[in-house]
Every structure is written in structure tokens, then in C-alpha cells.
Design a protein around this motif. Structure first.
Motif, mmCIF file in Angstrom:
data_model
loop_
_atom_site.group_PDB
_atom_site.id
_atom_site.type_symbol
_atom_site.label_atom_id
_atom_site.label_comp_id
_atom_site.label_asym_id
_atom_site.label_seq_id
_atom_site.Cartn_x
_atom_site.Cartn_y
_atom_site.Cartn_z
ATOM 1 N N UNK A 1 -22.059 16.249 -25.667
ATOM 2 C CA UNK A 1 -22.270 16.489 -27.049
ATOM 3 C C UNK A 1 -22.941 15.439 -27.641
ATOM 4 N N UNK A 2 -24.059 15.911 -28.420
ATOM 5 C CA UNK A 2 -24.974 14.981 -29.146
ATOM 6 C C UNK A 2 -24.910 14.963 -30.633
ATOM 7 N N UNK A 3 -25.077 13.824 -31.302
ATOM 8 C CA UNK A 3 -25.357 13.636 -32.677
ATOM 9 C C UNK A 3 -26.896 13.160 -33.088
ATOM 10 N N UNK A 4 -27.573 13.717 -33.465
ATOM 11 C CA UNK A 4 -28.996 13.229 -33.789
ATOM 12 C C UNK A 4 -29.150 13.121 -35.343
ATOM 13 N N UNK A 5 -29.521 11.652 -35.632
ATOM 14 C CA UNK A 5 -29.501 11.039 -37.013
ATOM 15 C C UNK A 5 -31.175 11.249 -37.274
ATOM 16 N N UNK A 6 -31.564 12.077 -38.252
ATOM 17 C CA UNK A 6 -32.801 12.395 -38.431
ATOM 18 C C UNK A 6 -33.356 11.380 -39.471
ATOM 19 N N UNK A 7 -34.765 11.328 -39.648
ATOM 20 C CA UNK A 7 -35.144 10.289 -40.529
ATOM 21 C C UNK A 7 -34.877 10.621 -41.659
ATOM 22 N N UNK A 8 -34.650 11.881 -42.259
ATOM 23 C CA UNK A 8 -34.227 12.170 -43.583
ATOM 24 C C UNK A 8 -32.813 12.137 -43.768
ATOM 25 N N UNK A 9 -32.103 11.337 -42.731
ATOM 26 C CA UNK A 9 -30.725 11.588 -43.085
ATOM 27 C C UNK A 9 -30.126 10.594 -44.315
ATOM 28 N N UNK A 10 -28.950 10.749 -44.843
ATOM 29 C CA UNK A 10 -28.220 10.243 -45.635
ATOM 30 C C UNK A 10 -27.417 8.788 -44.974
ATOM 31 N N UNK A 11 -27.593 7.940 -45.268
ATOM 32 C CA UNK A 11 -27.002 6.637 -44.544
ATOM 33 C C UNK A 11 -25.608 6.703 -44.412
ATOM 34 N N UNK A 12 -25.128 6.993 -45.428
ATOM 35 C CA UNK A 12 -23.425 7.125 -45.491
ATOM 36 C C UNK A 12 -22.844 8.113 -44.549
ATOM 37 N N UNK A 13 -23.528 9.442 -44.771
ATOM 38 C CA UNK A 13 -23.010 10.336 -43.984
ATOM 39 C C UNK A 13 -23.349 10.213 -42.659
ATOM 40 N N UNK A 14 -24.482 9.458 -42.317
ATOM 41 C CA UNK A 14 -24.837 9.203 -40.771
ATOM 42 C C UNK A 14 -23.733 8.379 -40.148
ATOM 43 N N UNK A 15 -23.291 7.062 -40.980
ATOM 44 C CA UNK A 15 -22.659 6.476 -40.214
ATOM 45 C C UNK A 15 -21.160 6.978 -40.242
ATOM 46 N N UNK A 16 -20.721 7.592 -41.227
ATOM 47 C CA UNK A 16 -19.370 8.373 -41.071
ATOM 48 C C UNK A 16 -19.357 9.460 -39.952
#
Length: 421
Positions: free
Chosen positions: A232-247
Motif C-alpha cells: 500500500x502507498x501514500x502519495x503526498x502531493x505538492x498541494x498537500x496540507x502539511x498537518x494532514x500529510x504528517x498525520x
């Protein structure tokens, strides 16, 4: 003369087929009564369940099972609570059996529609997790299917203790004990027999390691619902919200390491990598996760990251190990996932609606997520009450398999003396 394994499994299969005909006509109230009574029996048998599970855990340690396997084997009080809740949730779900849809009149005057019906007899082959016994039994029972459960030898005492609770529920509801049968022999020949009885078994669901599922898929003479890997993958896009991405990236990897919906590869857009990867790496290191990264990841994070090899991108670790790759575009992320993934569960973190839609459309997996942890990909979290497994096939079911995945449809026709001319 003692009974052979083949004779024993044939006896179970014949009894299951007979029980399936009773279940197919059982009322919703009767099935729900069995589920609720089994939940009560589990609650009353907590001490007996703990004693049985302790025997299995002790034997597992003696036989050198690793920590991930022991974690799957353990019946903690919380997991017993979850089993009870799962039974009650399945009892509360709408009964799909007998539902008729899409009725329409045709020019000939007949009415044609489809009715949802049970598959018949479902064989479940699984390893370690004794809670699968309850998940499988409850879903098969509610969907009108008889089931034969063949758990791993490492969980034999736990599975038998759970089976006794299920039997009490069936008896209280006036349903045949053979509606749910747990194979009592640990002889591996039982598996070979179960997957070779199309006259008694309609579908096989294997749950366990890749070796088991590959063997079942290769040798079965009965249709199989399965998935091989959980890459399984998580892709953090350039338009990601930082707090959401880390969580999300933290939870997807560290909430539990063993499940098939745990993230194994983190993909990060180069435009946001310098902002999001250092805090994430600190979290992973603090939680004991080994990091393996591409050259750009190692350049950014330094000695905290080991070099990722080609095989890492295609590996399901089921362990505190994470692969990380920095990419230049959404196109590269989608290409990576479709090349190395297992069509299980993949997520994007982004605030860009167009990128989210492209990810949903172009990632060919059974569960695709936007701004959510991959750990949600299971039947309980999807509102199915419980799941019998996850399918990465495209026929007959895909994703978490709950009640509807254990049914089929048949055409029903209503006429009033109509004849074909």
C-alpha cells in the motif's frame, strides 16, 4: 478402521451442503437470533477464551513465531470486545437475501428482475488470527451461507473455543450445527481436500501469508476470492496540507505494522519533500521504523535512511520498515503505484481536486483514498460490520468482502400464462 482426512472432510462438506439449504430459507430473525446468542456466549466465555488463547501463544513462542505473528494470534480483551461488536453489527445490517431489484416489464409482457441469493457453502482457510473465525462465521451466516473454517494449527485451541460459542448461538436459533464447522484436524491434507470439493464447496477464501494464498490459487478446483500482497502507498502531493500529510503518513505506517492495509511505501512530491519528510522521519525513527529511501531521499535525510533496493518497492514488509521515494509529478506517482503496487489500497494527500480525481480514476486498486489513512481499508471501518477478506481480483468481489460479496444473483421472471411465440 479410523477415518481418513479425506473421509472426514467429505463428511464435513456433505453436512455443510445440507445445512446450506436450511440457511437459504432461514428468516432474517432466525439468523439474527443466532448472531446475538453467539455474541452473548462469547461475552460469557471470556475466561475460557483467554485460557485457550494462552495455550496457543505459549506454543507459538516455543515454535519460534515472530512478534508480528504472535500479535495476530493474541486474543486480547479488546479483540474479544471487537468480535462481540462485530457479531452485533452484522445482526443489525440489512439482510441482502431475497432482495429483488430492477424489475421491469418487457414487450412480451413478462416481468424480469434479479434476486439476491447465497453462494451456498464457503470454505475459509486462514492463519493465526482467531478473530477471523467470528468474522467469517457471522458474515456467512447472515448471508445465508454455510461455512467450513480451517484455521492455522497455531490457533487451534482459540478457534475451537470460539466455535463452541458459535454452536451455542446456532442451537439457540434452531439452526443446524453444520452451518458453521471448524475443522478439528491440523493435518495439512485437510486443506487439499477442502479446495478440491466443488460438489460441496462453492467458493474458497484464503486469508494468510502469500505462500498459502499462492498455493490455494494454484491448486483449488473451487473459485477463490483472495489478495496476495498488501503493498500500500501514500502519495503526498505538492498541494498537500502539511498537518494532514504528517498525520496520515504516520498513522498509515505506525498504527499497526502487521495488517495488509499498512503503508509500505511513501511517495512524496519533490516540491514538498523538504517540508514534510524531516518531521515524518523524526516520527518514524522515534517509533523504531527503519527507513529505506531513494537517492534523493537519502540526500535530504542523511544517515537516518538506508539505501532502497529495487525489490523494496515491491515488498510487503508487515514490519517496522518503510520505503520512501521522492517524485517530480503525480504522473510518476501513479506510474509507480500501478507498477509496484498490489491493487490493495493506495491514498493521496492533496487539496487539489483535479489531482484527487485523477488519482481516483487512474490508480487501479480495490480501495483508493483521498486524505485518509490506508488503515481504514477493512470491512469494519467501511461499515460492513466485519469482513471475510479483501479481494484484489476484479471478479466476483473487489475490496473488503462483506455480506454482498458473499451473495450472487439469479434472474426471476413473473408471467401470467405467458408463452413465447
Amino acid at each position: 478402521m479410523s477415518e481418513t482426512v479425506l473421509d472426514y472432510m467429505t463428511r464435513l462438506g456433505r453436512a455443510a451442503r445440507e445445512a446450506s439449504r436450511v440457511l437459504a430459507r432461514a428468516s432474517t430473525a432466525q439468523k439474527n437470533r443466532a448472531l446475538q446468542a453467539a455474541a452473548t456466549a462469547l461475552d460469557q466465555a471470556r475466561e475460557a477464551l483467554a485460557v485457550a488463547n494462552a495455550k496457543d501463544l505459549e506454543a507459538g513462542r516455543a515454535n519460534g513465531l515472530d512478534e508480528a505473528m504472535l500479535d495476530r494470534l493474541a486474543l486480547t480483551p479488546r479483540r474479544v470486545d471487537e468480535m462481540i461488536e462485530g457479531l452485533r453489527q452484522v445482526a443489525a445490517l440489512p439482510d441482502p437475501i431475497g432482495e429483488i431489484r430492477d424489475m421491469r416489464y418487457l414487450p412480451s409482457g413478462i416481468q424480469v428482475g434479479k434476486m439476491r441469493v447465497p453462494l451456498g457453502v464457503v470454505g475459509i482457510i486462514y492463519e493465526s488470527r482467531p478473530n477471523v473465525t467470528i468474522d467469517a462465521a457471522s458474515l456467512c451466516l447472515k448471508s445465508g451461507n454455510a461455512t467450513i473454517l480451517r484455521g492455522g494449527s497455531e490457533a487451534i485451541h482459540s478457534n475451537q473455543a470460539i466455535a463452541r460459542c458459535i454452536t451455542r448461538g446456532l442451537e439457540e436459533a434452531g439452526l443446524p450445527n453444520a452451518a458453521v464447522q471448524v475443522v478439528e484436524t491440523t493435518d495439512r491434507a485437510a486443506v487439499g481436500a477442502l479446495i478440491s470439493m466443488p460438489e460441496f464447496v462453492d467458493v474458497i477464501v484464503p486469508r494468510g501469508g502469500k505462500g498459502l494464498i499462492e498455493r490455494i490459487s494454484r491448486e483449488a478446483r473451487v473459485p477463490v476470492i483472495k489478495h496476495l500482497d498488501g503493498i500500500c502507498h501514500v502519495y503526498i502531493d505538492r498541494a498537500a496540507d502539511m498537518d494532514k500529510a504528517v498525520r496520515i503518513a504516520d498513522n498509515a505506517k505506525t498504527q499497526r505494522f502487521a495488517p495488509c492495509n499498512t503503508m509500505e511505501t511513501l511517495l512524496v512530491h519533490a516540491a514538498i519533500a523538504a517540508s514534510v519528510l524531516p518531521p515524518l522521519a523524526a516520527i518514524y525513527v522515534q517509533k523504531g521504523v527503519e527507513l529505506r529511501g531513494c537517492p534523493r531521499t537519502r540526500e535530504l535525510l542523511g544517515e537516518a535512511v538506508n539505501a532502497a533496493r529495487e525489490e523494496d518497492w515491491a515488498t510487503e514488509y508487515n514490519a517496522p520498515i518503510l520505503s520512501i521515494r521522492i517524485l517530480d509529478s503525480l504522473d510518476e506517482a501513479i506510474e509507480h503505484i500501478n507498477r509496484y503496487g498490489s491493487q490493495h489500497t493506495d491514498a493521496i494527500v492533496t487539496e487539489n481536486f483535479t489531482d484527487a480525481r485523477r488519482f481516483l480514476t487512474e490508480v487501479d486498486s480495490s480501495s483508493v483514498m483521498v486524505n485518509a489513512s490506508t488503515r481504514f481499508a477493512d470491512g469494519f471501518e467501511y461499515g460492513l460490520g466485519a469482513e471475510i477478506g479483501i479481494s484484489t481480483d476484479k471478479l466476483h468481489a473487489r475490496g473488503p468482502v462483506g455480506l454482498e460479496g458473499l451473495t450472487s444473483e439469479k434472474y426471476v421472471v413473473f408471467g401470467d400464462g405467458h408463452v413465447r411465440t
